[in-house]
Design a protein around this motif. Structure first.
Motif, PDB file in Angstrom:
ATOM      1  N   ASN A  64      32.645  56.420  21.546  1.00 35.82           N
ATOM      2  CA  ASN A  64      32.129  56.676  22.977  1.00 35.82           C
ATOM      3  C   ASN A  64      33.069  56.217  24.055  1.00 35.82           C
ATOM      4  OD1 ASN A  64      29.429  57.851  22.177  1.00 35.82           O
ATOM      5  ND2 ASN A  64      29.390  55.627  21.541  1.00 35.82           N
TER       6      ASN A  64
ATOM      7  N   THR B 259      33.274  52.434  22.636  1.00 32.75           N
ATOM      8  CA  THR B 259      32.168  51.704  21.957  1.00 32.75           C
ATOM      9  C   THR B 259      31.999  52.609  20.609  1.00 32.75           C
ATOM     10  OG1 THR B 259      30.353  52.776  23.177  1.00 32.75           O
ATOM     11  CG2 THR B 259      31.051  50.600  23.890  1.00 32.75           C
ATOM     12  N   MET B 260      31.685  52.132  19.591  1.00 36.08           N
ATOM     13  CA  MET B 260      31.225  52.801  18.188  1.00 36.08           C
ATOM     14  C   MET B 260      29.799  52.067  17.925  1.00 36.08           C
ATOM     15  SD  MET B 260      34.483  52.733  16.086  1.00 36.08           S
ATOM     16  CE  MET B 260      35.459  51.531  16.875  1.00 36.08           C
ATOM     17  N   ASP B 261      28.860  52.860  17.802  1.00 33.21           N
ATOM     18  CA  ASP B 261      27.392  52.512  16.954  1.00 33.21           C
ATOM     19  C   ASP B 261      27.704  52.166  15.429  1.00 33.21           C
ATOM     20  OD1 ASP B 261      26.159  52.502  19.668  1.00 33.21           O
ATOM     21  OD2 ASP B 261      25.719  54.493  19.442  1.00 33.21           O
ATOM     22  N   MET B 262      27.397  50.894  15.163  1.00 31.01           N
ATOM     23  CA  MET B 262      27.660  50.480  13.753  1.00 31.01           C
ATOM     24  C   MET B 262      26.297  51.028  13.054  1.00 31.01           C
ATOM     25  SD  MET B 262      30.656  49.493  13.930  1.00 31.01           S
ATOM     26  CE  MET B 262      30.938  48.676  12.667  1.00 31.01           C
TER      27      MET B 262
ATOM     28  N   ASN C 261      24.273  47.421  15.504  1.00 31.95           N
ATOM     29  CA  ASN C 261      25.123  46.765  16.334  1.00 31.95           C
ATOM     30  C   ASN C 261      26.214  47.702  17.009  1.00 31.95           C
ATOM     31  OD1 ASN C 261      24.083  43.977  16.291  1.00 31.95           O
ATOM     32  ND2 ASN C 261      25.204  43.872  14.287  1.00 31.95           N
ATOM     33  N   GLN C 262      26.732  47.322  17.999  1.00 30.03           N
ATOM     34  CA  GLN C 262      27.913  47.991  18.816  1.00 30.03           C
ATOM     35  C   GLN C 262      29.131  47.348  18.657  1.00 30.03           C
ATOM     36  OE1 GLN C 262      27.624  48.836  23.103  1.00 30.03           O
ATOM     37  NE2 GLN C 262      27.132  50.934  22.312  1.00 30.03           N
TER      38      GLN C 262
ATOM     39  N   VAL D 259      32.793  47.191  20.359  1.00 27.03           N
ATOM     40  CA  VAL D 259      33.272  47.363  21.643  1.00 27.03           C
ATOM     41  C   VAL D 259      34.731  47.242  21.597  1.00 27.03           C
ATOM     42  CG1 VAL D 259      33.297  46.709  24.123  1.00 27.03           C
ATOM     43  CG2 VAL D 259      31.145  46.611  22.613  1.00 27.03           C
TER      44      VAL D 259
END
Length: 155
Positions: A47, A62-65, A69-70, A72
């Motif tokens: 994102n 950002t990436m959603d794990m 969790n994120q 950044v």
């Protein structure tokens, strides 16, 4: 120890030759819609939260794990020379903070020679990051970049 040696001891470097013209590889690094297609590990959705591509401009992705969790990544551009180089501060939270990344581009006919440097605050931090998988991690990201630019250049 000279300043050059000291800098070398704090720097991790990856080199690639991409099968795409320099203008396309440059666009892949500078256009948010392209960055979202390759920045990060395979299978992760990126994102682009902020992308102010100018000296002093900030960027944040950002990436959603899978664990919720994120991850950044963010920084501030310090040097931009069109079709030549992009330097930026960079944080890859929670794993890496306070580094400088340098993307260097060189025309090679219809291909692009690319050098990526990551400069750490200390030699010890550099060694720690290498042991944590710098080459495999960034290597896989640049594999995605190669796939992305190769596909576009064939269109």
């Amino acid at each position: 120890m000279s300043q050059t040696d000291e800098l070398t001891n704090r720097t991790l470097t990856l080199k690639r030759t991409f099968s795409a013209p320099i203008e396309l590889v440059w666009e892949a690094w500078t256009k948010p819609e392209h960055i979202a297609q390759w920045w990060g590990p395979k299978g992760m959705e990126i994102n682009v939260v902020e992308h102010d591509f100018r000296v002093g401009g900030q960027w944040k992705y950002t990436m959603d794990m899978p664990d919720g969790n994120q991850f950044v990544t963010d920084g501030v551009y310090s040097v931009i020379v069109e079709l030549e180089k992009i330097f930026s501060s960079a944080n890859f939270k929670p794993m890496t903070e306070g580094v400088e990344i340098q993307a260097l581009f060189e025309r090679n006919g219809d291909k692009t020679n690319f050098t990526f440097n990551c400069i750490h605050a200390t030699e010890e931090y550099c060694k720690q990051q290498e042991q944590m998988g710098f080459y495999n991690g960034w290597g896989s990201v640049f594999d995605r970049l190669e796939t992305f630019v190769s596909a576009i250049s064939q269109q």
